[in-house]
Design a protein around this motif. Structure first.
Motif, PDB file in Angstrom:
ATOM      1  N   ARG A 228       6.524  -8.930   8.584  1.00  0.00           N
ATOM      2  CA  ARG A 228       5.447  -8.007   8.232  1.00  0.00           C
ATOM      3  C   ARG A 228       4.093  -8.716   8.249  1.00  0.00           C
ATOM      4  O   ARG A 228       3.090  -8.159   8.683  1.00  0.00           O
TER       5      ARG A 228
ATOM      6  N   THR B 257       0.721  -7.815  10.671  1.00  0.00           N
ATOM      7  CA  THR B 257      -0.538  -7.361  10.082  1.00  0.00           C
ATOM      8  C   THR B 257      -1.692  -7.679  11.035  1.00  0.00           C
ATOM      9  O   THR B 257      -1.799  -8.799  11.522  1.00  0.00           O
ATOM     10  N   PRO B 258      -2.552  -6.685  11.291  1.00  0.00           N
ATOM     11  CA  PRO B 258      -3.679  -6.957  12.184  1.00  0.00           C
ATOM     12  C   PRO B 258      -4.538  -8.105  11.647  1.00  0.00           C
ATOM     13  O   PRO B 258      -4.824  -8.162  10.452  1.00  0.00           O
TER      14      PRO B 258
ATOM     15  N   TYR C   9       7.181  -5.380  16.694  1.00  0.00           N
ATOM     16  CA  TYR C   9       8.264  -4.686  15.988  1.00  0.00           C
ATOM     17  C   TYR C   9       9.148  -3.936  16.975  1.00  0.00           C
ATOM     18  O   TYR C   9      10.331  -3.717  16.740  1.00  0.00           O
TER      19      TYR C   9
ATOM     20  N   ARG D  78      -9.190 -10.416   7.981  1.00  0.00           N
ATOM     21  CA  ARG D  78      -7.884 -10.413   7.327  1.00  0.00           C
ATOM     22  C   ARG D  78      -7.922 -11.264   6.050  1.00  0.00           C
ATOM     23  O   ARG D  78      -7.462 -10.859   4.980  1.00  0.00           O
TER      24      ARG D  78
ATOM     25  N   GLU E 277      -5.934  -1.537   4.779  1.00  0.00           N
ATOM     26  CA  GLU E 277      -4.763  -2.221   5.324  1.00  0.00           C
ATOM     27  C   GLU E 277      -3.753  -1.251   5.928  1.00  0.00           C
ATOM     28  O   GLU E 277      -2.720  -1.669   6.425  1.00  0.00           O
ATOM     29  N   ARG E 278      -4.015   0.050   5.830  1.00  0.00           N
ATOM     30  CA  ARG E 278      -2.982   1.009   6.213  1.00  0.00           C
ATOM     31  C   ARG E 278      -2.783   1.105   7.703  1.00  0.00           C
ATOM     32  O   ARG E 278      -3.736   1.072   8.460  1.00  0.00           O
ATOM     33  N   ARG E 279      -1.544   1.282   8.075  1.00  0.00           N
ATOM     34  CA  ARG E 279      -1.230   1.504   9.482  1.00  0.00           C
ATOM     35  C   ARG E 279      -1.037   2.997   9.715  1.00  0.00           C
ATOM     36  O   ARG E 279      -0.705   3.742   8.795  1.00  0.00           O
ATOM     37  N   PRO E 280      -1.217   3.477  10.948  1.00  0.00           N
ATOM     38  CA  PRO E 280      -1.183   4.928  11.164  1.00  0.00           C
ATOM     39  C   PRO E 280       0.230   5.530  11.176  1.00  0.00           C
ATOM     40  O   PRO E 280       0.370   6.727  10.977  1.00  0.00           O
ATOM     41  N   GLU E 281       1.287   4.726  11.395  1.00  0.00           N
ATOM     42  CA  GLU E 281       2.624   5.321  11.531  1.00  0.00           C
ATOM     43  C   GLU E 281       3.137   5.843  10.188  1.00  0.00           C
ATOM     44  O   GLU E 281       2.886   5.241   9.160  1.00  0.00           O
TER      45      GLU E 281
ATOM     46  N   ASP F 277       5.778   1.465   5.109  1.00  0.00           N
ATOM     47  CA  ASP F 277       5.619   0.569   6.259  1.00  0.00           C
ATOM     48  C   ASP F 277       6.239  -0.796   5.983  1.00  0.00           C
ATOM     49  O   ASP F 277       6.513  -1.550   6.897  1.00  0.00           O
TER      50      ASP F 277
END
Lengths: 418, 400
Positions: free
Chosen positions: A146, A150-151, A206, A388, B79-83, B187
């Motif tokens: 994970r 993370t971007p 992923y 980040r 920090e949220r992802r779109p999925e 997630d």
């Protein structure tokens, strides 16, 4: 089989016939053209008729299977052998206890369009009644993946995981493959050091998912921890810049029991091993009695002992003081680069590359929000990495800095403050 | 502030566009302000009402305390992802058509947005609920004839189609962004449970006001992550409550279903959700408390029904601790249960006898205490009944 294959999928295996066949089955379900694929099974010292089973499978397999055997007793050598005989321009390494999801190969190929190394996701699959240790291990793996997903994650040598990995054959050949001196442990990290040094772009996916049917337990893990100790010393010998990052924390204050166990590992290894056996017995008892805190503490101590036992075996107790004295935790030095986010400079890239070497201090209107020590073995620092890092620390350190910034400019806050 | 007397108004205050005074509060002397921003709940405050109005200055003053949750939620959003995983929403109900009528429009919106919504009617005496649900063709209706909330929840889990199953109660109303805020947290593959924030729908009676100020459902305005390394699984109550929770279905293989010998409809009266939360942590998964996922809950209006609820809490807590001891061999329960009894139940009883300020009303403290002693026995009885029911079901299955 007339066409030149595009992908060589290399599966090193050692006495795991059942899982290996399951792995091959999962490759037959890939959603890419299977005639572009050559699967190379490299059997290392197998005594369970793996070769016969693979030959039988190959007769009816929808893809081309090549089988080689040797008796090197080393996963690194086994992977290297597979890569040597591979003829496709792209290599995928997949462990024999993995089960690929149908999109694995396609996802790796898509990643390699814009990156040099594609690290795939390995979902840990637990047995029906998992032990507490196995559950903890799952959490460790999932967190590791994970973080990589993370971007803005800054990849380092420790992120390379050869259980499910894709890269160009030319790059692998240029690097000379896995270092055989590390046979057995942390050869992934060592390869990671050379990849980073070459400027390779690492990427995690992923979508390149495989299920990992890991059978390891507490005992195998403790044995690996000891080998980690040995491998860490070897890694530092090859890459002295890692010395502080790996061993620098030794100077931090620790509890009495940890100090005693480290001492035992250095000075009286025989007594220490007897003591470890006792610790493990206590660990099982505390687990049976659901004494969670005690159990976690015993687990930490056993890990600590085994790790230092490995380190001591590789260094020798006479060299201890000199070795540890050289290990200094990387820190933000007096010549570190200071950047104020309220008054951004223009020539970012140069500043970041110097900052990555000497350490970076990020402040907002003079209020220090983030201190970034140099990270040896990590990819070049970019703005997304900074973002980040700021986000990671946002919950603790940054609010006061932001508040001061806003107050000093006399701006209206997004929420009401009279 | 003067001592609050019911009724107390409950009003949302949107900080994204805070404008002027809050009006229309005639008939109220106090109000509970629920501060919202970017869809999340960022704080609450009690305020006095003057001439049916709370001035903008007071609102601004009270809103100051929200700074930290606003910041914290802003960081979480970054920090949220779109999925999002697919979801099924399950509402378990039993002969409460009036509550259901309030609850259904919010669910219908979720169904219209393409989510799978399921109403589980638990051994109903009439078909009133079925008729209500019939008006919403996109909502599925399922009847579960074994009485008990956990039977109904398990029935919901079995019939769910989504990867995540979100639960709410029939006496609650879901906020527009509720489901999405819950789903965001899945997630992390280790997260098996997400709970949300529950605020009071109304504080019209003394019983409701007392419940909100002393027990309440909300667990703060900052997102929290729990796992067995940082939280004792036996203290799983702090994670949230069954009125507002979502569960990852694939994790049920390890965690198991709800224990049907617990919670409403069984002799144990409550505790089914807490016991499930315990197993989530004990099996190595994570749980998340997400303050952006809001439901409004109508607390019990009368003291009598509140007393039954509080009694049920006492029974349920010690019932599920009994289960943890017997089924999970959690020896730590013995220490926790005895110390909790002395430090909480006994202390409440003594304080209310001595008329200490803010003490629990005696009849409630006494009810909870009685519940504690009933808990272990109640669980054993309920377990026996659940076993017999299962055996009977099996026999019926063999005959059919």
């Amino acid at each position: 089989m007339s066409k030149q294959p595009l992908i060589s999928l290399i599966i090193p295996t050692h006495n795991r016939r059942g899982p290996l066949l399951r792995c091959l089955d999962s490759i037959a379900k890939q959603n890419v053209a299977l005639e572009q694929l050559e699967v190379i099974v490299v059997a290392d010292s197998c005594r369970d008729d793996t070769e016969t089973a693979v030959q039988t499978y190959a007769a009816t397999a929808p893809f081309h299977v090549r089988l080689v055997s040797h008796t090197a007793g080393s996963a690194a050598a086994t992977r290297n052998l597979g890569a040597e005989i591979a003829i496709a321009p792209t290599l995928i390494f997949l462990d024999d206890d993995m089960e690929a999801t149908p999109g694995l190969i396609a996802a790796h190929l898509a990643t390699l369009e814009h990156a040099d190394v594609s690290i795939g996701y390995s979902r840990p699959i637990l047995p029906v009644r998992p032990s507490r240790w196995q559950r903890d291990a799952r959490r460790w793996w999932e967190d590791r993946f994970r973080t990589m997903a993370t971007p803005g994650h800054r990849f380092s040598y420790e992120d390379v995981f050869s259980g499910n990995l894709a890269l160009r054959a030319a790059l692998f050949a240029r690097l000379g493959g896995f270092d055989l001196a590390f046979a057995g442990r942390l050869e992934d990290y060592e390869l990671g050091m050379r990849l980073i040094a070459q400027g390779a772009r690492l990427h995690f996916s992923y979508a390149a998912e495989s299920s990992h049917h890991d059978q390891s337990d507490l005992t195998t893990w403790l044995r690996r921890v000891r080998m980690d100790g040995i491998a860490h010393v070897m890694l530092v010998r090859s890459y002295p810049q890692l010395h502080g990052a790996i061993f620098g924390h030794t100077h931090l204050p620790v509890g009495l029991s940890t100090r005693l166990l480290r001492r035992l590992a250095w000075a009286w290894p025989q007594r220490g091993d007897q003591f470890l056996a006792l610790l493990i017995q206590l660990l099982h008892i505390s687990e049976a009695l659901t004494l969670t805190l005690t159990r976690d503490r015993l687990l930490r101590l056993s890990r600590e002992y085994n790790y230092w036992r490995g380190v001591a075996a590789e260094i020798g107790s006479r060299q201890r003081r000199a070795w540890l004295a050289q290990a200094i935790l990387p820190d933000v030095g007096p010549d570190a680069i200071q950047i104020d986010l309220a008054h951004l400079p223009h020539e970012w890239e140069h500043i970041l590359s110097v900052g990555a070497q000497k350490g970076l201090i990020l402040s907002i209107n003079g209020f220090v929000a983030l201190r970034m020590p140099p990270v040896p073995g990590a990819e070049p620092l970019t703005l997304t990495h900074l973002r980040r890092a700021l986000l990671n620390r946002a919950h603790q350190d940054i609010l006061p800095a932001v508040a001061i910034q806003i107050f000093s400019q006399g701006e209206e806050l997004c929420w009401p403050v009279s | 502030m003067r001592t609050m007397q019911p009724p107390v108004a409950v009003r949302e205050v949107h900080l994204d566009h805070l404008q002027g005074d809050l009006i229309g509060l005639e008939g109220y002397q106090h109000a509970l302000l629920v501060f919202r921003m970017h869809g999340g709940v960022v704080g609450q405050a009690w305020a006095e009402v003057h001439a049916g109005c709370i001035s903008a200055a007071v609102l601004r003053d009270k809103a100051r305390a929200c700074a930290w949750p606003i910041w914290s939620q802003m960081v979480d959003r970054a920090e949220r992802r779109p999925e999002r995983p697919s979801a099924t929403v399950v509402v378990c109900t039993r002969d409460r058509p009036d509550d259901m009528r309030r609850c259904l429009p919010g669910l219908a919106q979720l169904a219209a947005a393409g989510h799978d919504v399921l109403v589980v009617d638990n051994k109903p005496k009439s078909d009133a609920t079925a008729q209500l649900v019939r008006a919403y063709p996109q909502i599925r209706y399922i009847r579960e004839d074994r009485p008990g909330l956990d039977h109904a929840r398990n029935c919901g889990l079995r019939h769910a189609r989504g990867a995540v199953v979100a639960f709410t109660d029939d006496d609650a109303i879901v906020d527009a962004g509720w489901l999405d805020a819950l789903l965001v947290n899945f997630d992390d593959p280790c997260v098996a449970l997400v709970t949300g924030i529950t605020m009071p729908l109304e504080l019209e009676t003394e019983a409701q006001l007392w419940f909100e100020t002393t027990n309440g459902f909300h667990r703060g305005f900052v997102r929290r992550v729990f796992d067995a390394a940082t939280t004792n699984p036996l203290g799983a109550g702090q994670i949230g409550a069954g009125v507002n929770m979502a569960i990852r279905r694939s994790a049920l293989r390890e965690i198991g279903l709800f224990d049907e010998a617990l919670d409403g409809g069984s002799a144990s009266l409550s505790g089914g959700d807490q016991e499930f939360f315990y197993r989530v942590l004990a099996r190595g998964f994570r749980a998340v408390y997400e303050p952006a996922a809001l439901v409004w809950h109508r607390h019990r209006r009368e003291w009598e029904s509140l007393e039954r609820t509080i009694y049920g809490y006492g029974v349920g807590l010690y019932a599920w601790w009994t289960r943890a001891l017997l089924v999970e061999q959690e020896w730590r329960v013995l220490r926790l249960a005895s110390s909790w009894f002395v430090r909480w139940h006994l202390r409440n009883l003594v304080r209310s006898l001595l008329h200490r300020p803010n003490a629990m009303p005696f009849h409630l403290a006494w009810a909870e205490c009685r519940g504690v002693f009933q808990g272990p026995g109640a669980y054993l009885r309920a377990r026996q009944i659940a076993r017999e029911a299962a055996a009977q079901l099996q026999r019926v299955g063999e005959i059919v």
